[in-house]
Structure formats: structure tokens, C-alpha cells
Design an enzyme around this catalytic site. Structure first.
Site, PDB file in Angstrom:
ATOM      1  CB  SER A  19      -0.943  -0.038   1.212  1.00  0.00           C
ATOM      2  OG  SER A  19      -1.825   1.069   1.198  1.00  0.00           O
ATOM      3  CE  LYS A  48      -0.127   1.700  -4.186  1.00  0.00           C
ATOM      4  NZ  LYS A  48       0.315   0.312  -4.438  1.00  0.00           N
ATOM      5  CE1 TYR A  99       0.674   4.900  -6.044  1.00  0.00           C
ATOM      6  CE2 TYR A  99       0.687   6.221  -4.034  1.00  0.00           C
ATOM      7  CZ  TYR A  99       1.183   5.166  -4.779  1.00  0.00           C
ATOM      8  OH  TYR A  99       2.187   4.387  -4.260  1.00  0.00           O
ATOM      9  CB  THR A 134      11.170   3.692  -6.233  1.00  0.00           C
ATOM     10  OG1 THR A 134      10.233   4.773  -6.087  1.00  0.00           O
ATOM     11  CG2 THR A 134      11.103   2.788  -5.005  1.00  0.00           C
TER      12      THR A 134
END
Length: 306
Positions: free
Chosen positions: A201, A219, A215, A250
Site C-alpha cells: 500500500s 492504496k 493513487y 525508487t
């Protein structure tokens, strides 16, 4: 008033109006308690992932890739799902060369997890042949994001985010649960370890944020999926947990502007972004701890506390 005595080893009590106790024999003559009962220990298995089969979506990069490599180090066989075949091959090679990998063949499955027939036809993929359809762990790590105010976000983009982040996770969980229920069919439910579903999540699921409506909603849905599935499948020996990462190094966070990055770091008590390996460590822990069910683990450097 008459009193009656009753004895326990070394002590008598006078029944009646006075609740006094008096010793009737030396304390050293008290007999040890000899009743025994069997105590079952449900400990976390240090090698819970060894020789297990794990299906990981979003395995081509980032958190999904890191979890796959960590599982391979624990001796798991990984089935890697993603859209980018070249990136999946890189993940495959990293899994194969991971220290601790026991040489079992990992597999890549290239495809669109939001496609209507992806999950219904996955059984026919050759990746299942080596394990006769066996599945022990599912990791729903696939996800896409889009930074835009809702009024500027097209419905097509909203649908894409919800389809990838939430709907595909629901379909994957249904697919996995059917597989896992076939594991240990003759074992009592209280002792069965039929499988584990781990959902990735986000901190935005509980805290929200401007420019991330679709988004964050997807989640938050993942947490609802986790809790409901934990209630449905827990009694049948399948555990369901979630990890809520904060800012992690990331591709998504590397695309942030320098100013946005500095502002984010300034808010985090740990004063840094997390790493994908730290998320992978938590994934290994949750997969091994057999009492972890409906666990929602925040890994955000303390950001959720401020």
C-alpha cells in the site's frame, strides 16, 4: 459454631466465618505440581520461504524487484510478473545469482495484469508446470502513480491507476487464494500454513496528499482489501498483510524535483528516504511470522507520526 477442615498439601483452611489459613505440615513436604498439558508453539519459521513458490507482481523494478531478490535469498522460487520483459529478465538473473538461492528455476511472466483474461489464463502458462500449480506467497507490488490535481486528471488516467493498483490486486488475490486453499488439505486449520498474501500500500492511503487523489484512493482500497481478506481467509489458513511505505528510493521518487525532495526529507524524522531493501526485509518478516494476519506495517521513517 462448628468448623470443618479441608486440606491441600501443607495447608488447611478453617471453613466458617473466619477465612484464616494454618499450616498442617512442613512446607518441605509439599508435593510438586505434576499435572501436565501439551503446549503448542506457533513460532515464526526462520526458513518459512525455503522451497516455497512466490508470485510477485511489479517485479521488473523497485520494491517488487527487491522483494523477489530477498525471497530468492531465502530459498524461494519466484514467478516474476511485469510488462517489461527486458527488466524482468534482469530481475530473474539477480534472483538466480542471489546468495542463498537453492538453484530452483525462477520464471518470468510478461503481461498486462489489468487485461480481462490475464488471470483467467495464467494457469496455462508454462511457469506453473514445474510446481504443478502450487503457490505459497503472493506479493501485490505492481503500481503506477500520477501527480496531478483531480480537476486536471482525465478519467482515463484515473481508471488506469485504479485498474493497476487495486482491481488487479483483487483479481490476483482471488487467483492466489484458490491455489493456496489446495495446500495442506488434510491439516487442521489451526495448524495449517496454506499461504500468505502481501499487499504493498502506501502512506498516502491513510494521510492523503494534494495531487494524488486517484493513487491515494487506490492504496486506501488496498488496505480495505487486506483487512477483509484477512477476515475471510485467515480462518482457512491464509494470512493477509500489508506494508505502507513512505518515501522510498525508487524511480517514482527519483523523478521528484530537488526542491520537492528536500521538502519531503525535512518532514521525515529519520531525515532520509527509505530503501527498497528495507521494504523487502519487512516482506520476508511478514512471510515468516505465522501469527501476522491483518498486519499493516508502516515503513516511513516516522513520517506518519508527525
Amino acid at each position: 459454631m462448628s468448623h470443618r477442615l479441608f486440606s491441600i498439601p501443607g495447608i488447611s483452611r478453617i471453613q466458617g466465618s473466619s477465612p484464616c489459613l494454618r499450616r498442617t505440615s512442613p512446607l518441605n513436604s509439599i508435593q510438586p505440581f505434576t499435572q501436565t498439558r501439551t503446549l503448542k508453539i506457533y513460532a515464526s519459521s526462520k526458513h518459512a520461504l525455503r522451497r516455497s513458490t512466490c508470485l510477485i507482481t511489479g517485479a521488473s523494478r523497485g520494491i517488487g524487484r527487491a522483494i523477489a531478490i530477498a525471497f530468492a535469498r531465502e530459498g524461494a522460487r519466484c514467478l516474476l510478473i511485469g510488462r517489461d520483459e527486458a527488466a524482468l529478465k534482469e530481475t530473474h538473473d539477480l534472483c538466480a545469482s542471489a546468495r542463498g538461492s537453492i538453484g530452483r528455476p525462477h520464471s518470468i511472466i510478461t503481461g498486462d495484469i489489468t487485461a480481462p483474461d490475464f488471470w483467467s489464463t495464467l494457469d496455462k502458462h508454462t511457469a506453473w508446470n514445474a510446481e504443478n500449480g502450487k503457490l505459497d506467497v503472493l506479493v501485490n507490488a505492481a503500481g503506477i502513480t500520477h501527480s496531478s490535481l483531480l480537476l486536471r486528471t482525465t478519467q482515463t488516467r484515473v481508471d488506469e491507476i485504479l485498474a493497476t493498483n487495486l482491481s488487479a490486486a483483487i483479481q490476483a488475490s482471488r487467483f492466489a487464494a484458490k491455489k493456496m486453499l489446495k495446500n495442506a488439505p488434510h491439516t487442521p486449520v489451526s495448524e495449517a500454513r496454506r499461504g500468505h498474501i502481501l499487499n504493498i500500500s502506501s502512506l498516502l492511503a491513510t494521510h492523503g496528499g494534494a495531487g494524488s487523489v486517484a493513487y491515494a484512493a487506490s492504496k486506501a482500497g488496498i488496505l480495505g482489501l487486506t483487512r477483509s481478506l484477512a477476515a475471510e481467509l485467515g480462518p482457512r489458513g491464509i494470512r493477509v498483510n500489508a506494508i505502507c511505505p513512505g518515501y522510498i528510493e525508487t524511480d517514482m521518487t527519483r523523478a521528484m524535483s530537488e526542491a520537492a525532495r528536500e521538502a519531503a526529507v525535512a518532514k521525515i524524522p529519520a531525515a532520509r528516504f527509505g530503501t527498497v531493501d528495507e521494504i523487502a526485509d519487512a516482506a520476508v518478516f511478514l512471510s515468516g511470522n505465522q501469527y501476522a494476519n491483518n498486519t499493516v506495517l508502516n515503513l516511513d521513517g516516522g513520517l506518519s507520526a508527525v
